[in-house]
Design an enzyme around this catalytic site. Structure first.
Site, PDB file in Angstrom:
ATOM      1  N   GLU B  59      13.412  21.512   4.749  1.00 11.35           N
ATOM      2  CA  GLU B  59      13.223  20.070   4.870  1.00 11.35           C
ATOM      3  C   GLU B  59      14.540  19.316   4.800  1.00 11.35           C
ATOM      4  O   GLU B  59      14.794  18.394   5.581  1.00 11.35           O
ATOM      5  CB  GLU B  59      12.277  19.562   3.773  1.00 11.35           C
ATOM      6  CG  GLU B  59      10.807  19.934   3.988  1.00 11.35           C
ATOM      7  CD  GLU B  59      10.491  21.373   3.633  1.00 11.35           C
ATOM      8  OE1 GLU B  59      11.356  22.061   3.048  1.00 11.35           O
ATOM      9  OE2 GLU B  59       9.367  21.831   3.934  1.00 11.35           O
ATOM     10  N   HIS B 128      -0.037  18.881  -3.684  1.00  9.05           N
ATOM     11  CA  HIS B 128      -0.338  18.508  -2.305  1.00  9.05           C
ATOM     12  C   HIS B 128      -1.060  17.167  -2.222  1.00  9.05           C
ATOM     13  O   HIS B 128      -1.704  16.878  -1.224  1.00  9.05           O
ATOM     14  CB  HIS B 128      -1.206  19.565  -1.625  1.00  9.05           C
ATOM     15  CG  HIS B 128      -0.440  20.742  -1.096  1.00  9.05           C
ATOM     16  ND1 HIS B 128       0.157  21.660  -1.912  1.00  9.05           N
ATOM     17  CD2 HIS B 128      -0.160  21.146   0.169  1.00  9.05           C
ATOM     18  CE1 HIS B 128       0.747  22.594  -1.173  1.00  9.05           C
ATOM     19  NE2 HIS B 128       0.574  22.301   0.100  1.00  9.05           N
TER      20      HIS B 128
HETATM   21  C1  LIG Z   1       8.436  22.920   0.901  1.00  7.99           C
HETATM   22  C2  LIG Z   1       7.188  23.188   1.684  1.00  7.99           C
HETATM   23  N1  LIG Z   1       7.206  22.968   3.018  1.00  7.99           N
HETATM   24  C3  LIG Z   1       6.086  23.220   3.756  1.00  7.99           C
HETATM   25  C4  LIG Z   1       4.943  23.685   3.156  1.00  7.99           C
HETATM   26  C5  LIG Z   1       3.660  23.944   3.990  1.00  7.99           C
HETATM   27  N2  LIG Z   1       3.446  25.408   4.034  1.00  7.99           N
HETATM   28  C6  LIG Z   1       2.589  26.001   3.198  1.00  7.99           C
HETATM   29  S1  LIG Z   1       2.603  27.661   3.354  1.00  7.99           S
HETATM   30  C7  LIG Z   1       3.740  27.614   4.582  1.00  7.99           C
HETATM   31  C8  LIG Z   1       4.227  28.875   5.204  1.00  7.99           C
HETATM   32  C9  LIG Z   1       5.056  29.698   4.259  1.00  7.99           C
HETATM   33  O1  LIG Z   1       5.254  30.970   4.790  1.00  7.99           O
HETATM   34  P1  LIG Z   1       5.796  32.172   3.938  1.00  7.99           P
HETATM   35  O2  LIG Z   1       6.824  31.706   2.949  1.00  7.99           O
HETATM   36  O3  LIG Z   1       6.238  33.237   4.864  1.00  7.99           O
HETATM   37  O4  LIG Z   1       4.546  32.659   3.074  1.00  7.99           O
HETATM   38  P2  LIG Z   1       3.139  33.251   3.599  1.00  7.99           P
HETATM   39  O5  LIG Z   1       2.203  32.105   3.746  1.00  7.99           O
HETATM   40  O6  LIG Z   1       3.389  33.971   4.867  1.00  7.99           O
HETATM   41  O7  LIG Z   1       2.679  34.155   2.500  1.00  7.99           O
HETATM   42  C10 LIG Z   1       4.087  26.294   4.860  1.00  7.99           C
HETATM   43  C11 LIG Z   1       5.018  25.897   5.909  1.00  7.99           C
HETATM   44  C12 LIG Z   1       4.968  23.872   1.762  1.00  7.99           C
HETATM   45  N3  LIG Z   1       3.870  24.282   1.088  1.00  7.99           N
HETATM   46  N4  LIG Z   1       6.107  23.656   1.056  1.00  7.99           N
END
Ligand SMILES: Cc1ncc(C[n+]2csc(CCOP(=O)(O)OP(=O)(O)O)c2C)c(N)n1
Ligand SMILES: [Mg+2]
Lengths: 360, 326
Positions: B59, B128
């Site tokens: 971000e 959230h």
């Molecule tokens: C700082 C932040 N930005 C965006 C999000 C929205 N978001 C939730 S899960 C996710 C994907 C994260 O992927 P990863 O770290 O690979 O974990 P996975 O879900 O694959 O286990 C996003 C973009 C968030 N929760 N926190």
């Protein structure tokens, strides 16, 4: 070591392998149930399941001691369960009931349990890494030989917080084991579309942290790598880093129409289902009879069924208590004030489950 | 034409992309995923990956890059998934976007639009469910918008892109599925005035964004009880349209401010202060407020509902105000 794959020795004893198989089954069945309960509107909010990735939590959790600390993400039901949080307390939490491990105030993404030193349940990507660094700093300063294990997705690697955190851990030689669950996608963004260097272990190596990539679909390989890393961290070797290569079989959350990957790709990965792989290996070696397999499944199912009963019998916290837990309550809730005790609700869930199936 | 709030936003983005080739959309999962709230669904296919640009999870990095691109002559629309994650970009927004014009003695404009989802009400737990637009409204150098209607969802973006300074647009998560009629040729709307959504003479209900539907419901209930409430939608949270607020209070002599933010140090506190500073002698009763309870938003549905402004609480506050004073 950096960047190389660790293979397991193959001489692991059969009973222990069956134990690991059961751990994965427990998570799988709990997650399947969560999906079902979500569809039935018993669980609300965001729900992220761990189906396909069970070998990671199973292999790492068995390598930990009770005093160790665990930090996880919003995809943490399996981690909580295998750390020893009762399935009933987890489900009751998702039902939003006071019997839940956080009185229904956290929900699916925010499971916490002081009794097992399970520090959440963090829904900000990379948000847990600095916490893990701080927990480890406290252990180091107090001369405790605990290890803090921090799980996060490969998506977190793009965040500045990731880099700041692993740098601090390396600089101060803190007892943290970083476990990157590389399932190749951050929501819909493939790793190759977000990182110029996709070899994640190399990034940790750049901070002088010993790092391995491990087949995250092979629970024995995960366990062996985790044992070595945990031992090294505990004996003063500073932070270590595992990149666990895995795959999520289901959608990112219950709101994801999966436009970013093909069914064929998912199907290919499902051929490497960690449960199927270990089961097949054990059967081939003559170490798992049909009856034993049936029994493992029945045990996992019984645990989940009891957990559903426990959650169904749960109660909403009185609304009069809404503004509690914003500041600590002096002379209030003893179990919460001491910070390490198990919540009454969680203890009740444990009693309800009868015998606990897989505490570390 | 039938449209949802989500579709109205999408139409606004499409309009802008077509009208000005300097405009591009960037953020997490805006492209291949189709937008985390499906706002940008289909735009990748139409405009390609350069202009519908997926970013890594960073971000601070991509908001900062948006500021740089704006400095460099582009007109970026940066999408931050939700206000909760904008905290990771706070440094870029507050220390760069909001200050560069001033620090450069007027030399460098930052014509950047940042869109994000805000608010609670969907059982997503504390991390959230924040409503932090009031915080951003504290910062000189930023313009803060809160579209609550289809017209505003469609029309605020283009006007915001014409603004030479950074504009933040807050889309309440509960509004995306709200649907209704929207003129085919609905176009740009002004982004500096508040709007009366329902005229009335007995009490001014002042609100914005995601709570507007509940306030309108409350006004209906009050009407049934013989209280004629005026509903004022602030629309622009910074700079506030003082004239509209004061004119409404001058008509009704009573005001209740409804704000999903927490009461302490909130936007509602600011509006209340302005009324007492500038219209004290118009008031027949103390200004009332309905805000979220001072607690991180809980997951459990009944607790979350209890924490948020509700129709009942709005009606009660309006009645208390109407019953008070002379
Ligand atoms: C700082 C932040 N930005 C965006 C999000 C929205 N978001 C939730 S899960 C996710 C994907 C994260 O992927 P990863 O770290 O690979 O974990 P996975 O879900 O694959 O286990 C996003 C973009 C968030 N929760 N926190
Ligand atoms: Mg991932």
């Amino acid at each position: 070591m950096t960047g190389t794959s660790v293979r397991h020795s193959g001489s692991v004893d059969a009973a222990h392998s069956r134990h690991l198989l059961l751990q994965m089954l427990r998570v799988r069945q709990l997650e399947e149930k969560c999906v079902e309960l979500y569809s039935a509107a018993k669980i609300r909010g965001f729900l992220h399941v761990y189906i396909g990735e069970e070998a990671v939590a199973a292999g790492v959790m068995t390598s930990l001691a009770p005093e160790d600390a665990v930090v996880a993400t919003y995809r943490e039901h399996g981690h909580a369960l295998l750390r020893g949080v009762p399935a009933g307390a987890i489900l009751a939490e998702m039902y939003g009931y006071v019997e839940g491990c956080c009185r229904g105030r956290g929900g699916s993404m925010h499971l916490f349990d002081a009794g097992t030193r399970f520090f959440g349940g963090n829904a900000i990507v990379a948000g847990g890494l600095p916490l893990a660094v701080g927990l480890a700093l406290a252990d180091k300063m107090a001369g405790r030989s605990n290890v803090t294990v921090c799980f996060f997705g490969e998506g977190a690697v793009a965040e500045g917080t990731f880099h700041e955190s692993i740098n601090l851990a390396a600089l101060w030689q803190l007892p943290v084991l970083f476990c990157c669950e590389n399932n190749l996608y951050a929501m819909g963004t493939a790793l190759v579309r977000s990182e110029s260097q996709t070899d994640i272990a190399l990034k940790a190596a750049a901070y002088e942290i010993p790092a391995w990539a491990v087949d995250g679909m092979d629970v024995l390989a995960v366990e062996e790598a985790a044992r070595r890393a945990v031992d090294a961290v505990r004996s003063g070797g500073g932070p270590h880093f595992l990149e666990l290569r895995t795959y999520r079989f289901r959608a990112h959350s219950m709101f994801d129409p999966e436009r970013y990957r093909t069914k064929e790709e998912v199907a290919r990965w499902m051929e490497r289902d960690p449960i199927t792989l270990l089961r097949a290996a054990l059967e081939t070696a003559g170490q798992l009879s049909a009856a034993e397999w049936e029994q493992l499944q029945a045990d996992a199912q019984a645990e989940v069924a009891a957990a559903v009963d426990f959650a169904e019998a749960g109660t909403p916290e009185p609304v009069e208590e809404l503004t509690r837990f914003v500041y600590s309550e002096p002379g209030g809730d003893e179990e919460l004030r001491t910070g390490t005790a198990t919540r009454a609700g969680t203890a009740a869930a444990r009693r309800h489950a009868g015998k606990t199936t897989g505490t570390p | 034409m039938k449209s949802s709030y989500r579709e109205a936003l999408r139409a606004g983005i499409r309009d802008a992309m077509i009208r000005d080739e300097r405009v591009f959309l960037m953020g997490e999962d805006v492209g291949a995923y189709g937008g985390s709230f499906a706002v940008s669904l289909g735009l990748l296919e139409e405009f390609g990956p350069d202009r519908i640009r997926d970013t890594p999870l960073s971000e601070s990095g991509f908001v900062g890059a948006g500021i740089g691109a704006a400095l460099g002559g582009m007109r970026p629309i940066v999408e931050i998934m939700t206000v909760n994650f904008s905290l990771l970009a706070l440094d870029q927004i507050v220390n760069n976007a909001a200050t560069l014009l001033h620090m450069s003695g007027g030399q460098f404009h930052v014509p950047l639009v940042i869109r994000m989802t805000t608010g609670a009400g969907r059982q997503l737990g504390a991390q959230h469910s924040h409503s932090l637009e009031g915080w951003y409204a504290h910062i000189p150098g930023l313009r803060i918008l809160a579209p609550a209607t289809l017209e505003d969802a469609r029309g605020m973006l283009w006007t915001a892109l014409q603004d030479p300074d950074p504009v933040l647009i807050f889309e309440h998560g509960s509004l995306y599925n709200v649907a209704g009629e929207l003129d085919d040729d609905a176009g740009p709307v002004d982004i500096s005035t508040a709007a009366i959504r329902r005229p009335g003479k007995d009490v001014s209900l002042i609100t914005y964004g995601g709570t507007l539907p509940a306030v309108l419901d409350a006004a209906d209930q009050l009407a049934a009880d013989g209280i004629d409430a005026e509903v004022l939608d602030l629309r622009t949270l910074r700079p506030l349209d003082d004239a509209a607020i004061l004119a409404s209070v001058a008509r009704t002599h009573r005001a209740v401010i409804i704000d999903e933010g927490w009461r302490s140090g909130s936007l509602s506190a600011e509006v209340s202060a302005r009324i007492t500073e500038q219209a004290f002698f118009d008031l027949d009763a103390p200004v009332g407020r309905v805000c979220s309870a001072e607690v991180p938003i809980p997951y459990a549905k009944h607790l979350e509902l209890a924490a948020l402004p509700s129709v009942e609480r709005i009606v009660a506050a309006a009645k208390a105000t109407a019953g008070a004073g002379g």
